[in-house]
Design an enzyme around this catalytic site. Structure first.
Site, PDB file in Angstrom:
ATOM      1  N   GLY A 152       0.773  -1.234   0.000  1.00 26.81           N
ATOM      2  CA  GLY A 152       0.000   0.000   0.000  1.00 26.81           C
ATOM      3  C   GLY A 152       0.807   1.289   0.000  1.00 26.81           C
ATOM      4  O   GLY A 152       0.336   2.309   0.511  1.00 26.81           O
ATOM      5  N   MET A 171      -4.135  -7.123  -6.801  1.00 25.48           N
ATOM      6  CA  MET A 171      -3.649  -8.198  -7.658  1.00 25.48           C
ATOM      7  C   MET A 171      -4.725  -9.223  -7.995  1.00 25.48           C
ATOM      8  O   MET A 171      -4.451 -10.422  -8.088  1.00 25.48           O
ATOM      9  CB  MET A 171      -2.447  -8.878  -6.991  1.00 25.48           C
ATOM     10  CG  MET A 171      -1.291  -7.927  -6.783  1.00 25.48           C
ATOM     11  SD  MET A 171      -0.793  -7.105  -8.330  1.00 25.48           S
ATOM     12  CE  MET A 171       0.787  -6.433  -7.871  1.00 25.48           C
ATOM     13  N   ARG A 172      -5.931  -8.745  -8.162  1.00 28.17           N
ATOM     14  CA  ARG A 172      -7.046  -9.614  -8.548  1.00 28.17           C
ATOM     15  C   ARG A 172      -7.732  -9.014  -9.756  1.00 28.17           C
ATOM     16  O   ARG A 172      -7.735  -7.792  -9.927  1.00 28.17           O
ATOM     17  CB  ARG A 172      -8.076  -9.675  -7.412  1.00 28.17           C
ATOM     18  CG  ARG A 172      -7.634 -10.473  -6.243  1.00 28.17           C
ATOM     19  CD  ARG A 172      -7.921 -11.922  -6.495  1.00 28.17           C
ATOM     20  NE  ARG A 172      -7.566 -12.751  -5.357  1.00 28.17           N
ATOM     21  CZ  ARG A 172      -7.926 -14.020  -5.245  1.00 28.17           C
ATOM     22  NH1 ARG A 172      -8.626 -14.593  -6.194  1.00 28.17           N
ATOM     23  NH2 ARG A 172      -7.566 -14.724  -4.209  1.00 28.17           N
ATOM     24  N   ILE A 185     -10.832  -7.705 -11.586  1.00 27.22           N
ATOM     25  CA  ILE A 185     -12.105  -7.134 -11.144  1.00 27.22           C
ATOM     26  C   ILE A 185     -13.230  -7.818 -11.927  1.00 27.22           C
ATOM     27  O   ILE A 185     -13.108  -8.053 -13.122  1.00 27.22           O
ATOM     28  CB  ILE A 185     -12.122  -5.616 -11.442  1.00 27.22           C
ATOM     29  CG1 ILE A 185     -11.063  -4.896 -10.603  1.00 27.22           C
ATOM     30  CG2 ILE A 185     -13.494  -5.015 -11.261  1.00 27.22           C
ATOM     31  CD1 ILE A 185     -11.537  -4.386  -9.290  1.00 27.22           C
ATOM     32  N   HIS A 235       0.034   0.526 -13.209  1.00 30.73           N
ATOM     33  CA  HIS A 235       0.849  -0.647 -13.531  1.00 30.73           C
ATOM     34  C   HIS A 235       2.304  -0.205 -13.726  1.00 30.73           C
ATOM     35  O   HIS A 235       2.566   0.801 -14.399  1.00 30.73           O
ATOM     36  CB  HIS A 235       0.322  -1.322 -14.804  1.00 30.73           C
ATOM     37  CG  HIS A 235       1.089  -2.557 -15.143  1.00 30.73           C
ATOM     38  ND1 HIS A 235       0.991  -3.720 -14.391  1.00 30.73           N
ATOM     39  CD2 HIS A 235       2.010  -2.811 -16.093  1.00 30.73           C
ATOM     40  CE1 HIS A 235       1.815  -4.627 -14.887  1.00 30.73           C
ATOM     41  NE2 HIS A 235       2.442  -4.100 -15.925  1.00 30.73           N
TER      42      HIS A 235
HETATM   43  C1  GAR Z   1       2.767  -1.115  -7.593  1.00 34.87           C
HETATM   44  O1  GAR Z   1       4.043  -1.085  -8.159  1.00 34.87           O
HETATM   45  C2  GAR Z   1       1.718  -1.255  -8.675  1.00 34.87           C
HETATM   46  O2  GAR Z   1       2.051  -0.602  -9.863  1.00 34.87           O
HETATM   47  C3  GAR Z   1       1.724  -2.755  -8.877  1.00 34.87           C
HETATM   48  O3  GAR Z   1       1.777  -3.261  -7.579  1.00 34.87           O
HETATM   49  C4  GAR Z   1       2.574  -2.396  -6.776  1.00 34.87           C
HETATM   50  C5  GAR Z   1       1.866  -2.160  -5.464  1.00 34.87           C
HETATM   51  O4  GAR Z   1       2.685  -1.500  -4.550  1.00 34.87           O
HETATM   52  N1  GAR Z   1       0.560  -3.193  -9.599  1.00 34.87           N
HETATM   53  C6  GAR Z   1       0.601  -4.153 -10.528  1.00 34.87           C
HETATM   54  O5  GAR Z   1       1.604  -4.771 -10.803  1.00 34.87           O
HETATM   55  C7  GAR Z   1      -0.713  -4.409 -11.235  1.00 34.87           C
HETATM   56  N2  GAR Z   1      -0.519  -5.309 -12.315  1.00 34.87           N
HETATM   57  P1  GAR Z   1       2.070  -0.803  -3.282  1.00 34.87           P
HETATM   58  O6  GAR Z   1       1.130  -1.832  -2.640  1.00 34.87           O
HETATM   59  O7  GAR Z   1       3.244  -0.509  -2.400  1.00 34.87           O
HETATM   60  O8  GAR Z   1       1.334   0.430  -3.727  1.00 34.87           O
END
Ligand code: GAR
Length: 207
Positions: free
Chosen positions: A16, A93-94, A96, A112
């Site tokens: 987060g 990471m799911r 929708i 992303h």
């Molecule tokens: C982030 O880097 C976001 O871009 C990625 O997960 C991370 C979450 O970090 N999302 C994906 O890869 C979606 N395919 P955080 O929980 O520290 O914000």
């Protein structure tokens, strides 16, 4: 600028840090928004602790909700009850489901850590690094029912340096995320982002 803050619901699965950046920007009056609910696909996501610390209501959905197929209807209802106008995925990471898109048509956005449509999936930074690309970056887009797909709102390039490790690249990607996501949300709150009939995104007062 609209008169009242944009009400957003945030979806997380992990640490987060993007959620934290949004919380901090709102607290600093740099973003005219209110996070009305943080929902997590994992009860142990640290993002939930960040939300609670900021006094934001949370909804923690365990595996059983997903296995039973009730997660998406539950998310849609809880977000609507909380008054969320847009859903903001921040490391969710799911995939929708249709119930959420029915409640929030073209109102779900995602970040992303790569330049989509390249390197979708859960390991965008590692995959770009392994492919040896010289430029990667960050994408913010409207989500659809395909993972990491949908009309692109904004992108920022990040160069891969000769001496980069995946960790040093990751650090610059995250720093870029913490700039671009609040920027997009500011434009959204200002009513500057529209999705055309051609499914292209237009950003007024953009770059
Ligand atoms: C982030 O880097 C976001 O871009 C990625 O997960 C991370 C979450 O970090 N999302 C994906 O890869 C979606 N395919 P955080 O929980 O520290 O914000």
């Amino acid at each position: 600028m609209s008169d009242s803050p944009l009400k957003i619901g945030v979806l997380v699965s992990g640490g987060g840090t993007n959620l934290q950046k949004i919380i901090d920007e709102i607290a600093a009056d740099a973003l005219d928004a209110e996070i009305v609910l943080v929902a997590s696909s994992r009860p142990d996501a640290f993002g939930l602790e960040r939300a609670k610390k900021a006094g934001i209501p949370v909804l923690a959905l365990g595996r059983s909700y997903y296995d039973a197929g009730t997660a998406d209807p539950t998310i849609a209802r809880a977000m609507q009850d909380a008054g969320a106008e847009y859903l903001v995925m921040a490391g969710y990471m799911r995939l929708i489901g249709p119930e959420v898109f029915a409640a929030y048509p073209d109102r779900v956005i995602n970040i992303h850590p790569a330049l989509l449509p390249s390197f979708p999936g859960a390991h965008g930074i590692q995959d770009a690094f392994d492919a040896g690309v010289k430029v990667t970056g960050v994408t913010v887009h409207f989500a659809n029912e395909v993972y990491d797909e949908g009309p692109i709102i904004a992108q920022r390039a990040v160069s891969v340096r000769e001496d980069d490790t995946v960790e040093s690249l990751e650090e610059r990607i995250h720093a870029t995320e913490y700039e671009i996501y609040p920027w997009v949300l500011r434009r959204l709150a200002a009513g500057d982002i529209t999705l055309g009939a051609d499914r292209r995104v237009h950003v007024a007062n953009g770059e």
